[in-house]
Scaffold this motif. Structure first.
Motif, PDB file in Angstrom:
ATOM      1  N   GLU A 131      42.986 -18.609   6.882  1.00 40.69           N
ATOM      2  CA  GLU A 131      42.907 -18.333   8.311  1.00 40.69           C
ATOM      3  C   GLU A 131      41.451 -18.380   8.751  1.00 40.69           C
ATOM      4  O   GLU A 131      40.595 -17.728   8.166  1.00 40.69           O
ATOM      5  CB  GLU A 131      43.524 -16.978   8.630  1.00 40.69           C
ATOM      6  CG  GLU A 131      45.022 -16.917   8.343  1.00 40.69           C
ATOM      7  CD  GLU A 131      45.644 -15.616   8.813  1.00 40.69           C
ATOM      8  OE1 GLU A 131      44.932 -14.823   9.490  1.00 40.69           O
ATOM      9  OE2 GLU A 131      46.829 -15.382   8.510  1.00 40.69           O
ATOM     10  N   LEU A 132      41.184 -19.154   9.803  1.00 45.63           N
ATOM     11  CA  LEU A 132      39.823 -19.385  10.256  1.00 45.63           C
ATOM     12  C   LEU A 132      39.545 -18.669  11.566  1.00 45.63           C
ATOM     13  O   LEU A 132      40.466 -18.337  12.324  1.00 45.63           O
ATOM     14  CB  LEU A 132      39.584 -20.892  10.444  1.00 45.63           C
ATOM     15  CG  LEU A 132      39.896 -21.780   9.239  1.00 45.63           C
ATOM     16  CD1 LEU A 132      39.671 -23.238   9.598  1.00 45.63           C
ATOM     17  CD2 LEU A 132      39.075 -21.380   8.026  1.00 45.63           C
ATOM     18  N   ALA A 133      38.269 -18.415  11.831  1.00 38.88           N
ATOM     19  CA  ALA A 133      37.870 -17.804  13.098  1.00 38.88           C
ATOM     20  C   ALA A 133      38.335 -18.700  14.249  1.00 38.88           C
ATOM     21  O   ALA A 133      38.200 -19.919  14.188  1.00 38.88           O
ATOM     22  CB  ALA A 133      36.354 -17.639  13.143  1.00 38.88           C
ATOM     23  N   GLY A 134      38.892 -18.090  15.278  1.00 41.18           N
ATOM     24  CA  GLY A 134      39.385 -18.864  16.412  1.00 41.18           C
ATOM     25  C   GLY A 134      40.867 -19.125  16.362  1.00 41.18           C
ATOM     26  O   GLY A 134      41.436 -19.694  17.305  1.00 41.18           O
ATOM     27  N   GLY A 135      41.524 -18.730  15.243  1.00 43.52           N
ATOM     28  CA  GLY A 135      42.971 -18.831  15.192  1.00 43.52           C
ATOM     29  C   GLY A 135      43.540 -19.991  14.405  1.00 43.52           C
ATOM     30  O   GLY A 135      44.752 -20.057  14.196  1.00 43.52           O
TER      31      GLY A 135
END
Length: 340
Positions: A131-135
């Motif tokens: 899971e990455l920053a920003g969704g």
């Protein structure tokens, strides 16, 4: 010494100074506004060897100090107060009570008991997209059996990279194969990317960082090799000349003398410790200024092996691999972690 450049008596970069008798006294580091050592932040005059004052505490080279910092002589009566504001993710002294658990702290998933003052959260799970920053999510699944790892500073800004080995028995490009994966973090500690920097390898166990910022990953199998990889993903991995005996575990180096030496351990009963010394051609690479031009330091040189003399309690280095392997089996079998 050699081809290293000086500015007012100080080494131009901290990487050139590492392990040598650089004194930070009367130096200021400039042009390093990256969250680790900001512009005009003063060196701590009471500490030798590239340690710096950062928010009331000192940092070792491998932890915080930027490899790209340039020093120039500029006397200071007192350390300059550390900067604050956006991007300074080390804006406060790090403090926690090691081994004290009275606060009942746990990681956010409840699986890890933490010392007072610490916090932890899961950031990746083997077999799942990250899971990455920003969704969003990473294209690749996070690798199985993460093992030896190291942290490298981001080339831009105040983020960092976490390079992690995959100790899987299969060779390929999938999440359950060997290789090396990298998690990329921004200044807030959020994961922004996940990518692979090594593949088609097996049982990538330990390794270590080089003076020029590459990651060495070791294959712990019979025919295992020692690979040099780029945490930033800009250069293809390459097999080094550090050894070809297999079952390699960890890597370290000593560059406190004019000619550096590099060491590798082997995790088997007769796993002798290997020393690699670059030859004259490789030394031209070592003295290069560009980090990628220094990779070939590990392309050519001589290899010898650690021997412990029980009678004198001294160590020797020998080119007799059989003698050293028998000695290792008797006195230091199954070597793993190693450092200088």
């Amino acid at each position: 010494p050699g081809s290293e450049q000086f500015r007012g008596g100080c080494y131009e970069t901290f990487s050139n100074a590492r392990g040598r008798s650089l004194r930070c006294q009367d130096c200021k580091c400039v042009g390093c506004g990256n969250g680790r050592l900001d512009t005009n932040e003063a060196c701590e005059t009471s500490i030798n060897d590239y340690s710096v004052l950062l928010s009331g505490s000192t940092c070792a080279y491998e932890q915080l100090c930027s490899r790209g910092c340039r020093c120039k002589a500029q006397p200071t009566a007192a350390p300059i107060p550390p900067p604050t504001g956006p991007g300074m993710f080390y804006s406060k002294p790090l403090s926690f009570d090691a081994g004290k658990f009275s606060a009942g702290k746990r990681s956010t998933d409840g699986n890890i008991i933490l010392s007072n003052g610490l916090s932890a959260r899961p950031i990746a799970q083997a077999g799942d997209q990250v899971e990455l920053a920003g969704g969003g999510k990473s294209e690749l699944k996070f690798h199985k059996l993460p093992d030896g790892a190291a942290v490298f500073p981001a080339k831009q800004g105040c983020g960092w990279l976490y390079a992690s080995n995959a100790e899987n028995d299969k060779s390929g490009t999938d999440y359950d194969d060997g290789g090396v994966g990298v998690l990329e973090f921004n200044c807030k500690g959020e994961v922004t990317a996940y990518y692979k920097i090594a593949w088609n390898t097996k049982r990538n166990c330990g390794g270590g960082a080089t003076p020029w910022g590459s990651w060495i990953t070791c294959e712990e199998v019979e025919d295992g090799q020692i690979h040099q990889t780029d945490p930033y993903g800009e250069k293809e991995p390459a097999v080094t000349a550090l050894g070809s005996l297999g079952y390699y575990e960890s890597f370290t180096y000593d560059d406190s003398t004019t000619t550096p030496t590099f060491y590798v351990s082997r995790d088997r009963k007769d796993g002798v410790i290997t020393r690699f010394t670059p030859d004259s051609k490789a030394m031209q690479c070592f003295n290069a200024s560009d980090p990628y031009s220094r990779w070939c330091t590990l392309d050519s040189g001589t290899i010898d092996y650690l021997y412990l003399d029980e009678d004198t309690n001294l160590i020797e280095w020998t080119i007799d691999e059989k003698k050293a392997s028998d000695n290792a089996q008797d006195l230091y079998p199954s070597s793993e972690g190693i450092d200088v």
